[in-house]
Scaffold this motif. Structure first.
Motif, PDB file in Angstrom:
ATOM      1  N   VAL A  90      -9.558  -5.358  -6.642  1.00 20.61           N
ATOM      2  CA  VAL A  90      -9.123  -4.067  -7.178  1.00 20.61           C
ATOM      3  C   VAL A  90      -7.610  -4.018  -7.158  1.00 20.61           C
ATOM      4  O   VAL A  90      -6.977  -4.351  -6.147  1.00 20.61           O
ATOM      5  N   ALA A  91      -7.039  -3.608  -8.300  1.00 19.17           N
ATOM      6  CA  ALA A  91      -5.581  -3.531  -8.436  1.00 19.17           C
ATOM      7  C   ALA A  91      -5.148  -2.079  -8.551  1.00 19.17           C
ATOM      8  O   ALA A  91      -5.747  -1.300  -9.284  1.00 19.17           O
ATOM      9  N   PHE A  92      -4.117  -1.727  -7.841  1.00 19.07           N
ATOM     10  CA  PHE A  92      -3.389  -0.476  -8.033  1.00 19.07           C
ATOM     11  C   PHE A  92      -2.030  -0.871  -8.613  1.00 19.07           C
ATOM     12  O   PHE A  92      -1.202  -1.463  -7.928  1.00 19.07           O
ATOM     13  N   ASN A  93      -1.834  -0.604  -9.899  1.00 20.88           N
ATOM     14  CA  ASN A  93      -0.584  -0.959 -10.579  1.00 20.88           C
ATOM     15  C   ASN A  93      -0.222  -2.433 -10.388  1.00 20.88           C
ATOM     16  O   ASN A  93       0.934  -2.795 -10.179  1.00 20.88           O
ATOM     17  N   GLN A  94      -1.229  -3.290 -10.488  1.00 15.86           N
ATOM     18  CA  GLN A  94      -1.022  -4.742 -10.414  1.00 15.86           C
ATOM     19  C   GLN A  94      -1.890  -5.432 -11.472  1.00 15.86           C
ATOM     20  O   GLN A  94      -2.539  -6.450 -11.217  1.00 15.86           O
ATOM     21  N   ASN A  95      -1.881  -4.852 -12.685  1.00 17.14           N
ATOM     22  CA  ASN A  95      -2.797  -5.318 -13.735  1.00 17.14           C
ATOM     23  C   ASN A  95      -2.701  -6.804 -14.022  1.00 17.14           C
ATOM     24  O   ASN A  95      -3.708  -7.454 -14.339  1.00 17.14           O
ATOM     25  N   LYS A  96      -1.520  -7.335 -13.972  1.00 14.28           N
ATOM     26  CA  LYS A  96      -1.318  -8.716 -14.416  1.00 14.28           C
ATOM     27  C   LYS A  96      -2.028  -9.735 -13.532  1.00 14.28           C
ATOM     28  O   LYS A  96      -2.180 -10.892 -13.922  1.00 14.28           O
ATOM     29  N   TRP A  97      -2.470  -9.305 -12.333  1.00 11.66           N
ATOM     30  CA  TRP A  97      -3.102 -10.245 -11.427  1.00 11.66           C
ATOM     31  C   TRP A  97      -4.622 -10.202 -11.482  1.00 11.66           C
ATOM     32  O   TRP A  97      -5.279 -11.055 -10.885  1.00 11.66           O
ATOM     33  N   VAL A  98      -5.194  -9.227 -12.175  1.00 11.04           N
ATOM     34  CA  VAL A  98      -6.650  -9.092 -12.184  1.00 11.04           C
ATOM     35  C   VAL A  98      -7.311 -10.342 -12.753  1.00 11.04           C
ATOM     36  O   VAL A  98      -8.311 -10.835 -12.217  1.00 11.04           O
ATOM     37  N   ASP A  99      -6.779 -10.864 -13.866  1.00 10.80           N
ATOM     38  CA  ASP A  99      -7.383 -12.046 -14.492  1.00 10.80           C
ATOM     39  C   ASP A  99      -7.359 -13.268 -13.581  1.00 10.80           C
ATOM     40  O   ASP A  99      -8.185 -14.180 -13.726  1.00 10.80           O
ATOM     41  N   PHE A 100      -6.431 -13.315 -12.646  1.00 16.99           N
ATOM     42  CA  PHE A 100      -6.365 -14.438 -11.719  1.00 16.99           C
ATOM     43  C   PHE A 100      -7.595 -14.480 -10.812  1.00 16.99           C
ATOM     44  O   PHE A 100      -8.098 -15.556 -10.458  1.00 16.99           O
ATOM     45  N   TYR A 101      -8.088 -13.295 -10.452  1.00 18.61           N
ATOM     46  CA  TYR A 101      -9.191 -13.234  -9.492  1.00 18.61           C
ATOM     47  C   TYR A 101     -10.561 -13.367 -10.150  1.00 18.61           C
ATOM     48  O   TYR A 101     -11.535 -13.700  -9.471  1.00 18.61           O
ATOM     49  N   GLU A 102     -10.655 -13.140 -11.459  1.00 18.01           N
ATOM     50  CA  GLU A 102     -11.958 -13.214 -12.117  1.00 18.01           C
ATOM     51  C   GLU A 102     -12.614 -14.585 -11.951  1.00 18.01           C
ATOM     52  O   GLU A 102     -13.789 -14.667 -11.563  1.00 18.01           O
TER      53      GLU A 102
ATOM     54  N   VAL B  71       0.836  -1.202   0.000  1.00 18.64           N
ATOM     55  CA  VAL B  71       0.000   0.000   0.000  1.00 18.64           C
ATOM     56  C   VAL B  71       0.869   1.249   0.000  1.00 18.64           C
ATOM     57  O   VAL B  71       0.574   2.231  -0.678  1.00 18.64           O
ATOM     58  N   ALA B  72       1.953   1.227   0.755  1.00 15.58           N
ATOM     59  CA  ALA B  72       2.833   2.391   0.836  1.00 15.58           C
ATOM     60  C   ALA B  72       3.401   2.768  -0.526  1.00 15.58           C
ATOM     61  O   ALA B  72       3.586   3.955  -0.830  1.00 15.58           O
ATOM     62  N   GLN B  73       3.650   1.759  -1.374  1.00 13.99           N
ATOM     63  CA  GLN B  73       4.187   2.013  -2.714  1.00 13.99           C
ATOM     64  C   GLN B  73       3.086   2.180  -3.758  1.00 13.99           C
ATOM     65  O   GLN B  73       3.380   2.349  -4.943  1.00 13.99           O
ATOM     66  N   ARG B  74       1.801   2.160  -3.324  1.00 17.26           N
ATOM     67  CA  ARG B  74       0.667   2.266  -4.240  1.00 17.26           C
ATOM     68  C   ARG B  74       0.732   1.187  -5.327  1.00 17.26           C
ATOM     69  O   ARG B  74       0.493   1.424  -6.505  1.00 17.26           O
ATOM     70  N   ARG B  75       1.065  -0.024  -4.892  1.00 18.54           N
ATOM     71  CA  ARG B  75       1.198  -1.158  -5.806  1.00 18.54           C
ATOM     72  C   ARG B  75       0.697  -2.390  -5.049  1.00 18.54           C
ATOM     73  O   ARG B  75       1.420  -3.028  -4.309  1.00 18.54           O
ATOM     74  N   PHE B  76      -0.613  -2.683  -5.228  1.00 20.84           N
ATOM     75  CA  PHE B  76      -1.191  -3.738  -4.401  1.00 20.84           C
ATOM     76  C   PHE B  76      -2.464  -4.282  -5.029  1.00 20.84           C
ATOM     77  O   PHE B  76      -3.041  -3.690  -5.945  1.00 20.84           O
TER      78      PHE B  76
END
Length: 552
Positions: free
Chosen positions: A474-486, A455-460
């Protein structure tokens, strides 16, 4: 040439930015920006970039042959699966029927294209209140006010020939269900056999008409709005005031800081993006704004706007007692669904949109489903099996595309061949060089947990849960993981997640998500969704709570 990038698919790998750097660029770590109307001299580079995209997110306008393209491949359904009269009448309708699409934006265009792909060769009419051909709206709050893209360069690419009658610049004013006619503002009437309502939404204006009429007070929805805002920003105003810290307001604040403009954001709620992301993650979005120089004031309302003798806005009075000297005010107060033209039509519609079933067929005022009236896009409110069968209207780019495909298919299909709209909702936003991407419906959640990153690095990654199952991520600069959660949302996977994950934080403790309690109680249900293509998507009800109280 024209192109659009499906940013719900984009994962920020940046191959396009390497192969066509004059067209695509990466802001911050993962946020892609692009020119939707690049010079034809870039065609070769763009085609290479599209081919190299790992998720095939780049859509380019391609020449199409005369006539209607053939339907997509796949085994044909045997005529024996339907009564001959049913299939025969539908095939006749495809050749001779009349379809009217009211709403010539993303959902309307996509549905019209899909109708032709499905083999519909009858009369097709598109009605739109704007004079422009369909254009993409996300750049209007990003690239256009930033001065990077001209508003006229946001036209949506055409993927298929339409052979349609375009009625642009004339609004629909009424619907006669019994006579099967749409009334237009120019006094004409258009008859139809089937109708698609895709009229979308408009920006909510500043509520004081005299103050709203001041020069420098704007809303943002159309090309003209965005062009006007860019001109105001280019004039280097002393300060910009943004009223409302939803996605549009937050993106405009980001553009202001990108252009070096002082900006104040007044938000009545406790945090930015609270309605979409909840108080816990919304607070992080607030920290992002302040870290980038935004004067963010939460829990504060604008009580009055004042102008000079020439009618130019000059100051704003706030509920905290302060006064701001401003030259530009952006009212980002939400959206109004365009349903007024349906008043008296007999359809079940109101400020909440047009009520539909999961196949996009509209309900009438009696609660009966119609068979010839469909709705898609921001104006449609449909039941969501994965989220307790709540009727939700989703104002997202991805939802408009998926729903338009389903509606168009169902308009020209027999009952047995129709599809349900079961796509998992997705949306994205780019703010201060940070890509925020969501899958599922966070607003139904009661808890949230950080599963990856910092969270401190705004990447989570933040995962949302409701009554012990995953409902969103919800991803903050973690696009590659969104498809994993769908698929976890589709499978109603347990919350909080117990599996080990890459880049786990030290603490993985769920906390309240911070959404307002639902206005009306609702029973819950657990649904698992399977299938990938729309023709395969199906929901299975696995469990539902039984009341412990006796029925009256």
């Amino acid at each position: 040439m024209r192109l659009v990038v499906d940013l719900t698919k984009c994962q920020g790998y940046a191959q396009c930015a390497f192969l066509a750097p004059d067209v695509f660029t990466i802001q911050g770590d993962e946020a892609l920006a692009y020119d939707p109307n690049p010079d034809d001299s870039q065609r070769r580079r763009i085609l290479r970039a599209a081919a190299a995209c790992p998720v095939q997110a780049i859509r380019i306008e391609q020449p199409f042959p005369p006539g209607n393209p053939a339907p997509p491949g796949g085994p044909a359904t045997s005529a024996a699966s339907e009564p001959p009269t049913s299939r025969g009448s539908m095939e006749a309708f495809k050749r001779t029927g009349r379809i009217v699409v009211v709403g010539a934006s993303l959902a309307g265009l996509r549905a019209a294209e899909r109708l032709r792909v499905e083999g519909f060769s009858g009369s097709l009419t598109l009605v739109g209140d704007e004079v422009h051909a369909p254009y993409d709206r996300p750049p209007l709050s990003k690239q256009v006010p930033a001065g990077w893209v001209h508003p006229g360069g946001t036209a949506l690419p055409r993927r298929h020939g339409l052979d349609a009658d375009w009625r642009l610049g004339v609004a629909a004013t009424g619907l006669d269900l019994a006579g099967k006619e749409v009334r237009l503002a120019d006094g004409t009437r258009i008859g139809f056999d089937k109708l698609l309502i895709a009229t979308g939404v408009r920006a909510c204006p500043w509520p004081n008409p005299a103050e709203a009429a001041l020069a420098g007070v704007v809303t943002l929805r159309t090309r003209e709005d965005s062009a006007s805002l860019e001109r105001m920003f280019a004039a280097q105003p002393r300060r910009v005031l943004v009223i409302g810290a939803g996605f549009i307001g937050s993106e405009i604040a980001s553009v202001c800081r990108e252009r070096g403009l002082p900006v104040t954001v007044a938000e009545a709620g406790p945090v930015p993006l609270g309605a979409a992301l909840g108080a816990e993650i919304g607070a992080i979005a607030g920290e992002l704004q302040r870290a980038n120089g935004v004067d963010l004031r939460c829990g504060v309302r604008v009580t009055a706007l004042e102008g000079d003798a020439g009618g130019q806005v000059r100051r704003a009075r706030l509920s905290d007692g302060s006064t701001l000297e401003v030259d530009v005010v952006v009212a980002a107060l939400g959206r109004i669904r365009n349903v007024e033209w349906l008043a008296g039509s007999g359809l079940a519609c109101g400020v909440w949109g047009v009520a539909c079933d999961a196949g996009c067929r509209a309900f009438d005022a009696n609660g009966l489903v119609t068979d010839d009236i469909f709705a898609a896009g921001d104006v449609a409110r449909t039941p969501q099996p994965m989220f307790g069968y709540q009727f939700l209207a989703l104002e997202h780019w991805d939802n408009a595309v998926a729903q338009a495909d389903v509606a168009a298919h169902n308009m020209v299909s027999t009952q047995a061949e129709r599809w349900p709209h079961l796509a998992v909702p997705k949306f994205w936003s780019v703010q201060f060089g940070t890509e925020i991407k969501s899958v599922g419906v966070p607003s139904v959640a009661d808890e949230v947990v950080i599963t990856q990153g910092s969270v401190a690095q705004r990447r989570f990654m933040a995962v949302y849960g409701y009554k012990g199952r995953i409902v969103a991520a919800v991803a903050f600069n973690q696009n590659k993981w969104v498809d994993f959660y769908e698929p976890l949302i589709e499978q109603a996977a347990p919350f909080p997640p117990t599996f080990r994950q890459v880049d786990e934080p030290v603490q993985r403790r769920p906390v309240p998500a911070g959404f307002h309690a639902m206005a009306s109680p609702t029973h819950d249900a657990t649904v698992v969704v399977t299938g990938h293509d729309p023709s395969e998507r199906r929901a299975t009800l696995t469990s539902f709570p039984l009341s412990k109280e006796p029925l009256p």
